[in-house]
Write a protein that holds these residues in place. Structure first.
Motif, PDB file in Angstrom:
ATOM      1  N   VAL A 147     -42.883   6.367 -98.030  1.00 40.01           N
ATOM      2  CA  VAL A 147     -41.895   5.649 -97.228  1.00 40.01           C
ATOM      3  C   VAL A 147     -40.517   6.220 -97.547  1.00 40.01           C
ATOM      4  O   VAL A 147     -40.212   6.492 -98.711  1.00 40.01           O
ATOM      5  CB  VAL A 147     -41.946   4.127 -97.515  1.00 40.01           C
ATOM      6  N   PRO A 148     -39.689   6.456 -96.555  1.00 39.28           N
ATOM      7  CA  PRO A 148     -38.347   6.999 -96.818  1.00 39.28           C
ATOM      8  C   PRO A 148     -37.518   6.033 -97.668  1.00 39.28           C
ATOM      9  O   PRO A 148     -37.477   4.831 -97.393  1.00 39.28           O
ATOM     10  CB  PRO A 148     -37.748   7.150 -95.415  1.00 39.28           C
ATOM     11  N   ILE A 149     -36.864   6.559 -98.692  1.00 40.49           N
ATOM     12  CA  ILE A 149     -35.974   5.777 -99.542  1.00 40.49           C
ATOM     13  C   ILE A 149     -34.541   6.212 -99.235  1.00 40.49           C
ATOM     14  O   ILE A 149     -34.211   7.398 -99.315  1.00 40.49           O
ATOM     15  CB  ILE A 149     -36.260   5.996-101.037  1.00 40.49           C
ATOM     16  N   CYS A 150     -33.699   5.257 -98.879  1.00 41.58           N
ATOM     17  CA  CYS A 150     -32.304   5.549 -98.571  1.00 41.58           C
ATOM     18  C   CYS A 150     -31.414   4.903 -99.620  1.00 41.58           C
ATOM     19  O   CYS A 150     -31.646   3.758-100.016  1.00 41.58           O
ATOM     20  CB  CYS A 150     -31.914   5.011 -97.190  1.00 41.58           C
ATOM     21  N   ARG A 151     -30.414   5.607-100.060  1.00 39.39           N
ATOM     22  CA  ARG A 151     -29.483   5.089-101.048  1.00 39.39           C
ATOM     23  C   ARG A 151     -28.093   5.052-100.428  1.00 39.39           C
ATOM     24  O   ARG A 151     -27.622   6.053 -99.884  1.00 39.39           O
ATOM     25  CB  ARG A 151     -29.507   5.977-102.299  1.00 39.39           C
ATOM     26  N   VAL A 152     -27.451   3.878-100.494  1.00 43.53           N
ATOM     27  CA  VAL A 152     -26.140   3.705 -99.869  1.00 43.53           C
ATOM     28  C   VAL A 152     -25.151   3.145-100.882  1.00 43.53           C
ATOM     29  O   VAL A 152     -25.542   2.478-101.843  1.00 43.53           O
ATOM     30  CB  VAL A 152     -26.222   2.759 -98.648  1.00 43.53           C
ATOM     31  N   ASN A 153     -23.879   3.394-100.649  1.00 46.38           N
ATOM     32  CA  ASN A 153     -22.852   2.859-101.543  1.00 46.38           C
ATOM     33  C   ASN A 153     -22.821   1.343-101.492  1.00 46.38           C
ATOM     34  O   ASN A 153     -22.696   0.667-102.512  1.00 46.38           O
ATOM     35  CB  ASN A 153     -21.480   3.419-101.173  1.00 46.38           C
ATOM     36  N   HIS A 154     -22.923   0.794-100.284  1.00 46.04           N
ATOM     37  CA  HIS A 154     -22.859  -0.655-100.113  1.00 46.04           C
ATOM     38  C   HIS A 154     -23.884  -1.091 -99.074  1.00 46.04           C
ATOM     39  O   HIS A 154     -23.974  -0.505 -97.987  1.00 46.04           O
ATOM     40  CB  HIS A 154     -21.456  -1.086 -99.661  1.00 46.04           C
ATOM     41  N   LEU A 155     -24.644  -2.134 -99.389  1.00 46.78           N
ATOM     42  CA  LEU A 155     -25.622  -2.646 -98.436  1.00 46.78           C
ATOM     43  C   LEU A 155     -24.947  -3.196 -97.184  1.00 46.78           C
ATOM     44  O   LEU A 155     -25.533  -3.211 -96.101  1.00 46.78           O
ATOM     45  CB  LEU A 155     -26.477  -3.737 -99.086  1.00 46.78           C
ATOM     46  N   LYS A 156     -23.708  -3.644 -97.334  1.00 47.79           N
ATOM     47  CA  LYS A 156     -22.975  -4.143 -96.168  1.00 47.79           C
ATOM     48  C   LYS A 156     -22.852  -3.050 -95.109  1.00 47.79           C
ATOM     49  O   LYS A 156     -23.001  -3.313 -93.908  1.00 47.79           O
ATOM     50  CB  LYS A 156     -21.586  -4.632 -96.575  1.00 47.79           C
ATOM     51  N   ASP A 157     -22.589  -1.832 -95.555  1.00 50.09           N
ATOM     52  CA  ASP A 157     -22.472  -0.722 -94.614  1.00 50.09           C
ATOM     53  C   ASP A 157     -23.792  -0.482 -93.890  1.00 50.09           C
ATOM     54  O   ASP A 157     -23.827  -0.178 -92.693  1.00 50.09           O
ATOM     55  CB  ASP A 157     -22.031   0.551 -95.341  1.00 50.09           C
ATOM     56  N   ALA A 158     -24.890  -0.613 -94.636  1.00 47.45           N
ATOM     57  CA  ALA A 158     -26.214  -0.442 -94.030  1.00 47.45           C
ATOM     58  C   ALA A 158     -26.457  -1.510 -92.972  1.00 47.45           C
ATOM     59  O   ALA A 158     -26.992  -1.229 -91.890  1.00 47.45           O
ATOM     60  CB  ALA A 158     -27.297  -0.497 -95.106  1.00 47.45           C
ATOM     61  N   LEU A 159     -26.070  -2.745 -93.271  1.00 47.71           N
ATOM     62  CA  LEU A 159     -26.251  -3.835 -92.309  1.00 47.71           C
ATOM     63  C   LEU A 159     -25.393  -3.639 -91.061  1.00 47.71           C
ATOM     64  O   LEU A 159     -25.840  -3.877 -89.938  1.00 47.71           O
ATOM     65  CB  LEU A 159     -25.930  -5.170 -92.972  1.00 47.71           C
ATOM     66  N   TYR A 160     -24.155  -3.199 -91.257  1.00 49.84           N
ATOM     67  CA  TYR A 160     -23.294  -2.929 -90.103  1.00 49.84           C
ATOM     68  C   TYR A 160     -23.941  -1.873 -89.203  1.00 49.84           C
ATOM     69  O   TYR A 160     -23.916  -1.993 -87.967  1.00 49.84           O
ATOM     70  CB  TYR A 160     -21.919  -2.443 -90.560  1.00 49.84           C
ATOM     71  N   LEU A 161     -24.500  -0.846 -89.824  1.00 53.60           N
ATOM     72  CA  LEU A 161     -25.145   0.216 -89.051  1.00 53.60           C
ATOM     73  C   LEU A 161     -26.346  -0.322 -88.279  1.00 53.60           C
ATOM     74  O   LEU A 161     -26.489  -0.072 -87.077  1.00 53.60           O
ATOM     75  CB  LEU A 161     -25.593   1.345 -89.989  1.00 53.60           C
ATOM     76  N   LEU A 162     -27.199  -1.082 -88.954  1.00 53.24           N
ATOM     77  CA  LEU A 162     -28.393  -1.620 -88.312  1.00 53.24           C
ATOM     78  C   LEU A 162     -28.019  -2.587 -87.186  1.00 53.24           C
ATOM     79  O   LEU A 162     -28.646  -2.590 -86.120  1.00 53.24           O
ATOM     80  CB  LEU A 162     -29.267  -2.318 -89.351  1.00 53.24           C
ATOM     81  N   GLN A 163     -26.999  -3.392 -87.412  1.00 54.41           N
ATOM     82  CA  GLN A 163     -26.566  -4.343 -86.393  1.00 54.41           C
ATOM     83  C   GLN A 163     -25.984  -3.636 -85.175  1.00 54.41           C
ATOM     84  O   GLN A 163     -26.070  -4.146 -84.054  1.00 54.41           O
ATOM     85  CB  GLN A 163     -25.552  -5.317 -86.986  1.00 54.41           C
ATOM     86  N   SER A 164     -25.385  -2.466 -85.389  1.00 53.34           N
ATOM     87  CA  SER A 164     -24.835  -1.716 -84.258  1.00 53.34           C
ATOM     88  C   SER A 164     -25.935  -1.232 -83.326  1.00 53.34           C
ATOM     89  O   SER A 164     -25.677  -0.888 -82.170  1.00 53.34           O
ATOM     90  CB  SER A 164     -24.007  -0.525 -84.761  1.00 53.34           C
ATOM     91  N   TYR A 165     -27.179  -1.244 -83.818  1.00 53.44           N
ATOM     92  CA  TYR A 165     -28.344  -0.892 -83.002  1.00 53.44           C
ATOM     93  C   TYR A 165     -29.124  -2.151 -82.595  1.00 53.44           C
ATOM     94  O   TYR A 165     -30.282  -2.068 -82.189  1.00 53.44           O
ATOM     95  CB  TYR A 165     -29.263   0.064 -83.765  1.00 53.44           C
ATOM     96  N   ASP A 166     -28.476  -3.308 -82.712  1.00 50.89           N
ATOM     97  CA  ASP A 166     -29.068  -4.594 -82.310  1.00 50.89           C
ATOM     98  C   ASP A 166     -30.348  -4.917 -83.071  1.00 50.89           C
ATOM     99  O   ASP A 166     -31.276  -5.504 -82.515  1.00 50.89           O
ATOM    100  CB  ASP A 166     -29.339  -4.620 -80.795  1.00 50.89           C
ATOM    101  N   ILE A 167     -30.385  -4.542 -84.342  1.00 50.77           N
ATOM    102  CA  ILE A 167     -31.540  -4.846 -85.190  1.00 50.77           C
ATOM    103  C   ILE A 167     -31.218  -6.108 -85.993  1.00 50.77           C
ATOM    104  O   ILE A 167     -30.277  -6.120 -86.774  1.00 50.77           O
ATOM    105  CB  ILE A 167     -31.858  -3.671 -86.141  1.00 50.77           C
ATOM    106  N   LEU A 168     -31.984  -7.166 -85.777  1.00 50.25           N
ATOM    107  CA  LEU A 168     -31.720  -8.420 -86.485  1.00 50.25           C
ATOM    108  C   LEU A 168     -32.178  -8.320 -87.941  1.00 50.25           C
ATOM    109  O   LEU A 168     -33.030  -7.506 -88.283  1.00 50.25           O
ATOM    110  CB  LEU A 168     -32.374  -9.613 -85.779  1.00 50.25           C
TER     111      LEU A 168
END
Length: 243
Positions: A147-168
């Motif tokens: 499974v792909p593992i992604c590492r981000v500085n802040h989970l908030k940034d990841a959520l903003y990105l996912l939400q920009s694609y209308d992913i709940l």
């Protein structure tokens, strides 16, 4: 940790990071002169590479060589880009965000279940979380390679990105009003799991779409986080197979 799995010395570590080597974590002697670390710290920050300050004794255990107070542990996996996965995944996707999971065995068990559920990605922060260690890989039973593992500085940034694609997004929370089984999980979803002692942080929770709980019939307050994650993934699989 074998010699081939570490890089030591300030300049060597800087070059390894700039060369995009997959680094699990950088350890820095807590007694080192901070002024000498300006370039290193900037390089680590620019490349989202996790680091921590540790006693010199820990560094001495990692290598008998002149480490100059800096040792980088190379990861045996290659981290994926969340941005690329969001743009290319096949629907319905399953994104898993892990907030504050510090136990490497729990981390490995969650990744194993995520792999079994054919998750699109597992996302972890660069700090405040367990990283992908040998114990994590062992507990995952090879899941870290499936499974792909992604590492981000802040989970908030990841959520903003996912939400920009209308992913709940759904936060696992034993105090939630709604039961997980009340949600439609047949479309792309992000499941957010938090540490057992404090759950998902308030900052991350506020950005999520919903909270959901698992039913508990006994006197126990909550499930182990890796067990709870497995049940969240299983319900997602069950609904999608049924549909």
């Amino acid at each position: 940790m074998g010699k081939s799995q570490i890089v030591y010395g300030k300049n060597s570590v800087i070059e390894a990071v700039k060369a995009k080597k997959s680094i699990s974590k950088v350890f820095i002697n807590s007694g080192i002169n901070k002024k000498s670390l300006i370039e290193l710290l900037k390089t680590l920050d620019d490349n989202r590479t996790p680091f921590s300050y540790v006693p010199a004794q820990k560094l001495n255990k990692l290598t008998p060589h002149n480490h100059q107070g800096i040792v980088a542990m190379l990861s045996e996996i290659t981290f994926s880009s969340l941005e690329d996965l969001v743009e290319t995944y096949q629907s319905p996707g399953l994104f898993v965000l892990l907030d504050g999971i510090t136990d490497t065995r729990n981390m490995g068990a969650i990744i194993r279940s995520a792999a079994a559920a054919n998750a699109t990605a597992v996302v972890i922060p660069t700090s405040g979380s367990a990283q992908i260690t040998g114990e994590t890989m062992k507990t995952s039973a090879g899941g870290v390679f499936q499974v792909p593992i992604c590492r981000v500085n802040h989970l908030k940034d990841a959520l903003y990105l996912l939400q920009s694609y209308d992913i709940l997004s759904i936060v696992a929370d034993e105090k939630a009003e709604q039961n997980l089984f009340e949600f439609d999980l047949t479309n792309t979803v992000t499941i957010v799991m938090g540490a057992e002692n404090k759950g998902v942080s308030q900052g991350v929770r506020k950005l999520c779409s919903y909270t959901a709980k698992l039913p508990i019939l006994g006197e126990i307050d909550s499930y182990n986080v890796s067990v709870a994650a497995g049940m969240f993934f299983y319900e997602t699989i069950r609904q999608r197979l049924k549909s």
